[in-house]
Each structure stands twice: as C-alpha cells, then as structure tokens.
Design an enzyme around this catalytic site. Structure first.
Site, mmCIF file in Angstrom:
data_model
loop_
_atom_site.group_PDB
_atom_site.id
_atom_site.type_symbol
_atom_site.label_atom_id
_atom_site.label_comp_id
_atom_site.label_asym_id
_atom_site.label_seq_id
_atom_site.Cartn_x
_atom_site.Cartn_y
_atom_site.Cartn_z
ATOM 1 N N GLU A 1 -4.224 4.466 6.113
ATOM 2 C CA GLU A 1 -3.962 4.251 4.701
ATOM 3 C C GLU A 1 -4.249 5.500 3.861
ATOM 4 O O GLU A 1 -3.507 5.798 2.933
ATOM 5 C CB GLU A 1 -4.783 3.059 4.185
ATOM 6 N N SER B 1 -10.516 0.703 3.364
ATOM 7 C CA SER B 1 -9.820 0.285 4.582
ATOM 8 C C SER B 1 -9.024 1.469 5.124
ATOM 9 O O SER B 1 -8.132 1.976 4.450
ATOM 10 C CB SER B 1 -8.890 -0.887 4.283
ATOM 11 N N ARG C 1 0.811 -1.214 0.000
ATOM 12 C CA ARG C 1 0.000 0.000 0.000
ATOM 13 C C ARG C 1 0.851 1.273 0.000
ATOM 14 O O ARG C 1 0.495 2.277 0.592
ATOM 15 C CB ARG C 1 -0.961 0.036 1.203
#
Length: 363
Positions: A355, A251, A174
């Site tokens: 994130e 998320s 990520r």
C-alpha cells in the site's frame, strides 16, 4: 545530483525554506530513509512556485507531507524533497476546506468538535489532508471518496491551478489517478459534512458492535470518533513515539481482490493448509476481496514475526503492519515485506501488493 547551494539559488524567490542533508527518516512514520535536500513550503504560493521552478530545471522532486504512507531508501533521495506544509483549515455551514499540509486527524477532530459528522470514522489516520484523495484513504466502512467534494490541483505541465471533481480522479480501493502519476500536486481538499452531528452510517461490523448498533445506523459523531480511536489504538494504529508498534506505514499490504474464476482454487489452498474454516471475504467489483491480515496469519506469520531480536517485525498488535523496532533500515523492512509476500503466495497462490509509496526500493 544537484547541490543544495544550486537549489537554494534556484528557489531564492520561491518562498520555500531550503535545508541540505535532512535525514528523511525523521519525516516519515516508518522512521527510515536517507538524506536529501528539503524545500519546505508553508503556503500554497510557495508550493506552486517551488514545484514549478524545480520542474523547469528538470530536478527530480519528491512531494512529502505527513510521510505516513512512504518507504524511502536508506540512500535517501537524489533530487529535492518538497515538504508540503500549508496547513489552513476552514469550516463552512456544511463542509471543511483543508490545505494539503494540514494534519489529517486534526482536521477530523476540528470538524467533530464543531458539531459536524461525516469524517469521524477516519479518525486517527496519520498523514496529511492532501494525501487522503491520493490514496482514497478508508477505514471502518468509510472511504474519502464518499464525503469528498472537490480537490484543488496544480497541473505540473501547464502550471494551471484548478478545482477537480471526484469523478475526475479515478478513485478506487486505496488508489486514484493521482497516486499513479506525477502530473498534479494536491493543494487543498474540500469535504461535505453533516451539520446535524450524526456520524456516517456504521457499516463496519466491529465498530457497530461497539455501540450495540445494527450496521447502517448512525450515532453522534463525537462518540464514534472516540470509539474509532480506541479501536485503532488497540491495533497500534494511532501514532505514539513511545510505541514501536506505531512506527509503521499503517496497513502495509492491500486486501487482495481475487478474480471469480480463481476464488475456489484459493479456498481449496486455504482449506488444505488450515482446514475447513470460515474465510473472511468481501464483495469487490472485479472478484472477491480476501483479508490480507487473515492470510498473513494463516500463512504462518504471526504477530511479532520474525522474533524479538529482529529490527523490523510485524506489529505485535496487528499482522498487517510492518514496524520499525527502533533501529530498522529500509532494507530490513523490504526484506520482511518480501518474506511475507512470498510466503502468502507460496501457500495460497495470492500475491499481496504494498500500500505505501516506495522511493528507491522495490517491494
């Protein structure tokens, strides 16, 4: 703060459409964020000229396309938001070239409809094509780093436009070098495709189980796309304006990687709180990856936390998503993120990291 009239004059020959006092909440999937001057660029030439002019004038720039991985402060942004809206998509015999502003799921849908495989596991992910290598987007066992062939970049210091290879981008879980730097702007991306129409190998247990397949087997890409969309929808991960569980940034926390020397300590903390249970973990280059969603739930933050009256809550379908129930502010979401982050750290000694990209707030 620069005035919108000054921006309009500066960008008069850029090809951008300049609009003052645009509520940024309407440009993000979390639907929060205060006002800013927006310069919308419908093609690559306008985007290059606009960023170049703003940088030369030393005006702060926020690049925004799909707004799906962004948490913007209630005060807005004091510079200029450059809206990336170039959206061309071109298929070749074994690849797809998508401009940065193309809607990602539409890119995936087009490849599958044309009989190609390779991107179907990334179906339903909100946002733009240009953001996918920045975040090294991944889902259901596939990361963008796999099919990515090259990325077209604008070097903001030199003004050079060139193609970059994936090996130059520092792609990780990520993350990428692009995510942690303002040095370049993604203009377009190219992905390799499978012309046979076979999916990428099914490496995610839940998805493989949906087909009664062994992990590593393939299925027709169109069937896998349909299955992924069903699974994502069941978790509130497919955008729906009528479903507040989808008013999120997906998320919110990455799955934490715990260094090997710390793993037993974390396991002991989990056992002390919830007993001798099976803990879902995954191998990682620098240690062991734990499931953030699992830790959040076992720390006492269930679906819908903190309750029906809260403007910002955990999704009722998926504890890893922080959601706006219709009237939340950025401050509400930050407060909820801090509560969850600090609770997991206190109970298990694991710090969760956000994130989404944050603008004007700290999570």
């Amino acid at each position: 703060m620069v005035s919108s009239d000054e921006v309009r004059e500066l960008l008069a020959d850029s090809g951008a459409e300049v609009r003052p006092d645009v509520p940024l909440a309407g440009l993000t999937t979390l639907r929060v964020g205060g006002p800013a001057t927006v310069a919308e660029c419908a093609d690559e030439a306008a985007l290059v000229r606009t960023v170049g002019a703003l940088d030369a004038a030393e005006i702060p720039v926020l690049l925004l396309a799909g707004g799906s991985n962004l948490l913007i402060a209630d005060e807005g942004f004091p510079g200029v938001v450059v809206r990336i809206a170039n959206a061309g998509v071109e298929l070749t015999a074994d690849s797809v070239l998508a401009e940065a502003g193309a809607v990602w799921d539409e890119v995936v849908a087009r490849t599958v409809a044309a009989g190609f495989g390779g991107l179907e596991c990334l179906s339903g992910i909100p946002g733009s094509a240009g953001a996918t290598p920045v975040q090294n987007v991944g889902a259901y066992g596939v990361e963008v780093a796999g099919p990515l062939r090259r990325v077209r970049l604008l070097d903001r210091a030199s003004g050079e436009v060139r193609w970059a290879e994936p090996s130059e981008l520092g792609l990780g879980y990520r993350t990428s070098l692009l995510k942690h730097s303002d040095a370049a702007v993604v203009l377009a991306v190219e992905f390799a495709l499978d012309p046979t129409g076979a999916s990428a190998p099914l490496r995610f247990g839940e998805l493989a189980a949906a087909f009664g397949a062994q992990e590593g087997e393939t299925r027709p890409a169109a069937e896998v796309r349909d299955a992924v969309l069903r699974l994502r929808a069941s978790k509130g991960m497919v955008l729906n304006p009528d479903d507040h569980d989808t008013w999120s940034a997906g998320s919110f926390f990455t799955n934490p990687v715990v260094p090997e020397p710390e793993v037993e300590r974390v396991r002991a903390a989990i056992a002390a709180r919830v007993g001798d249970v099976r803990v879902p973990v995954y191998p990682a280059p620098d240690g062991v990856k734990f499931s953030a969603g699992w830790l959040i739930e076992r720390a006492g933050f269930g679906r819908g936390f903190p309750g029906a009256d809260a403007p910002a809550r955990l999704s009722t379908k998926h504890t890893l998503a922080l959601t706006n129930r219709g009237a939340a502010t950025a401050a509400d979401l930050v407060a909820l993120a801090h509560t969850v982050r600090d609770g997991v750290a206190e109970r298990f000694g694991v710090r969760l990291h956000p994130e989404p990209v944050t603008v004007g707030v700290t999570v």
